[in-house]
Scaffold this motif. Structure first.
Motif, PDB file in Angstrom:
ATOM      1  N   GLY A  35       0.729  -1.281   0.013  1.00  0.00           N
ATOM      2  CA  GLY A  35       0.099  -0.007   0.015  1.00  0.00           C
ATOM      3  C   GLY A  35       0.856   1.198  -0.028  1.00  0.00           C
ATOM      4  N   GLY A  36       2.055   1.300   0.068  1.00  0.00           N
ATOM      5  CA  GLY A  36       2.839   2.369   0.024  1.00  0.00           C
ATOM      6  C   GLY A  36       4.035   2.279  -0.988  1.00  0.00           C
ATOM      7  N   ASP A  37       5.124   2.927  -0.958  1.00  0.00           N
ATOM      8  CA  ASP A  37       6.247   2.713  -1.839  1.00  0.00           C
ATOM      9  C   ASP A  37       7.135   1.705  -1.668  1.00  0.00           C
ATOM     10  OD1 ASP A  37       5.231   5.097  -3.282  1.00  0.00           O
ATOM     11  OD2 ASP A  37       6.190   6.606  -1.791  1.00  0.00           O
ATOM     12  N   ASN A  60       2.697  -1.179   4.556  1.00  0.00           N
ATOM     13  CA  ASN A  60       2.787  -2.643   4.227  1.00  0.00           C
ATOM     14  C   ASN A  60       2.776  -2.944   3.141  1.00  0.00           C
ATOM     15  OD1 ASN A  60       1.854  -2.371   7.240  1.00  0.00           O
ATOM     16  ND2 ASN A  60      -0.352  -1.841   6.490  1.00  0.00           N
ATOM     17  N   VAL A  61       3.762  -4.184   3.063  1.00  0.00           N
ATOM     18  CA  VAL A  61       4.354  -4.666   1.990  1.00  0.00           C
ATOM     19  C   VAL A  61       4.272  -6.549   2.123  1.00  0.00           C
ATOM     20  CG1 VAL A  61       6.030  -4.891  -0.006  1.00  0.00           C
ATOM     21  CG2 VAL A  61       5.810  -2.810   1.296  1.00  0.00           C
ATOM     22  N   GLY A  74       5.853  -1.362   7.895  1.00  0.00           N
ATOM     23  CA  GLY A  74       6.491  -0.144   8.063  1.00  0.00           C
ATOM     24  C   GLY A  74       6.205   0.491   9.451  1.00  0.00           C
ATOM     25  N   ALA A  75       7.365   0.824  10.319  1.00  0.00           N
ATOM     26  CA  ALA A  75       7.374   1.689  11.609  1.00  0.00           C
ATOM     27  C   ALA A  75       7.212   3.298  11.344  1.00  0.00           C
ATOM     28  CB  ALA A  75       8.464   1.331  12.258  1.00  0.00           C
ATOM     29  N   SER A  92      12.334 -17.186   0.958  1.00  0.00           N
ATOM     30  CA  SER A  92      12.806 -17.946   2.361  1.00  0.00           C
ATOM     31  C   SER A  92      12.444 -17.316   3.386  1.00  0.00           C
ATOM     32  CB  SER A  92      14.318 -18.215   1.982  1.00  0.00           C
ATOM     33  OG  SER A  92      14.944 -18.886   3.068  1.00  0.00           O
ATOM     34  N   TRP A  93      12.902 -15.889   3.590  1.00  0.00           N
ATOM     35  CA  TRP A  93      12.694 -15.134   4.569  1.00  0.00           C
ATOM     36  C   TRP A  93      12.681 -13.441   4.055  1.00  0.00           C
ATOM     37  CZ3 TRP A  93      16.655 -11.960   5.100  1.00  0.00           C
ATOM     38  CH2 TRP A  93      18.020 -12.471   4.799  1.00  0.00           C
ATOM     39  N   ALA A  94      12.086 -12.717   4.914  1.00  0.00           N
ATOM     40  CA  ALA A  94      12.226 -11.056   4.627  1.00  0.00           C
ATOM     41  C   ALA A  94      11.934 -10.551   6.021  1.00  0.00           C
ATOM     42  CB  ALA A  94      10.939 -10.619   3.694  1.00  0.00           C
ATOM     43  N   ARG A  95      12.907  -9.424   6.131  1.00  0.00           N
ATOM     44  CA  ARG A  95      13.122  -8.768   7.420  1.00  0.00           C
ATOM     45  C   ARG A  95      13.067  -7.449   7.237  1.00  0.00           C
ATOM     46  NH1 ARG A  95      12.602 -13.476   8.238  1.00  0.00           N
ATOM     47  NH2 ARG A  95      13.990 -14.889   9.480  1.00  0.00           N
ATOM     48  N   SER A  96      12.587  -6.624   8.236  1.00  0.00           N
ATOM     49  CA  SER A  96      12.627  -5.162   8.094  1.00  0.00           C
ATOM     50  C   SER A  96      13.224  -4.439   9.231  1.00  0.00           C
ATOM     51  CB  SER A  96      11.298  -4.600   7.947  1.00  0.00           C
ATOM     52  OG  SER A  96      10.370  -4.984   9.244  1.00  0.00           O
ATOM     53  N   ILE A  97      13.687  -3.233   9.032  1.00  0.00           N
ATOM     54  CA  ILE A  97      14.555  -2.381  10.139  1.00  0.00           C
ATOM     55  C   ILE A  97      13.960  -1.239   9.936  1.00  0.00           C
ATOM     56  CG2 ILE A  97      16.511  -1.786  11.121  1.00  0.00           C
ATOM     57  CD1 ILE A  97      17.943  -3.972   9.650  1.00  0.00           C
TER      58      ILE A  97
END
Length: 107
Positions: A35-37, A60-61, A74-75, A92-97
């Motif tokens: 919903g974002g960039d 949110n992606v 997203g934070a 396999s995996w995805a992480r955010s910071i």
């Protein structure tokens, strides 16, 4: 547009990755949606054919290119993502910071 050499020819643009065999046969096309960039900024392939990507997103992606859902939230501002795809193109995996400020994964 950026090109990389690894397991095959890789192509990167704003929210998509396509990669082909050394003979030019299309193997996989991966795309993020949300919903974002979303911006892919760098990628690398491993010797066993895994594909690692990084960049940044807002909102949110869904990082799962298949029928499943791997939603990163997203934070605030731009947040970093790092993701790993298997040789068959599946996630396999995805992480955010992230924080309320802007962060960007640049590779």
């Amino acid at each position: 547009m950026r090109f990389f050499q690894g397991a095959g020819l890789l192509w990167l643009c704003m929210t998509s990755v396509a990669y082909a065999s050394n003979g030019g046969e299309m193997l996989h096309f991966l795309q993020m949606s949300g919903g974002g960039d979303e911006y892919l900024t760098a990628m690398a392939s491993s010797g066993d054919g895994r594909l690692f990507t990084t960049g940044y997103f807002q909102g949110n992606v869904d990082f799962d290119p298949g029928a499943g859902t791997t939603m990163l939230n997203g934070a605030g501002g731009n947040d970093i993502f790092v993701a790993c795809h298997r040789p068959d193109g599946s996630l396999s995996w995805a992480r955010s910071i992230g924080s309320n400020d802007d962060e960007r994964g640049l590779g």
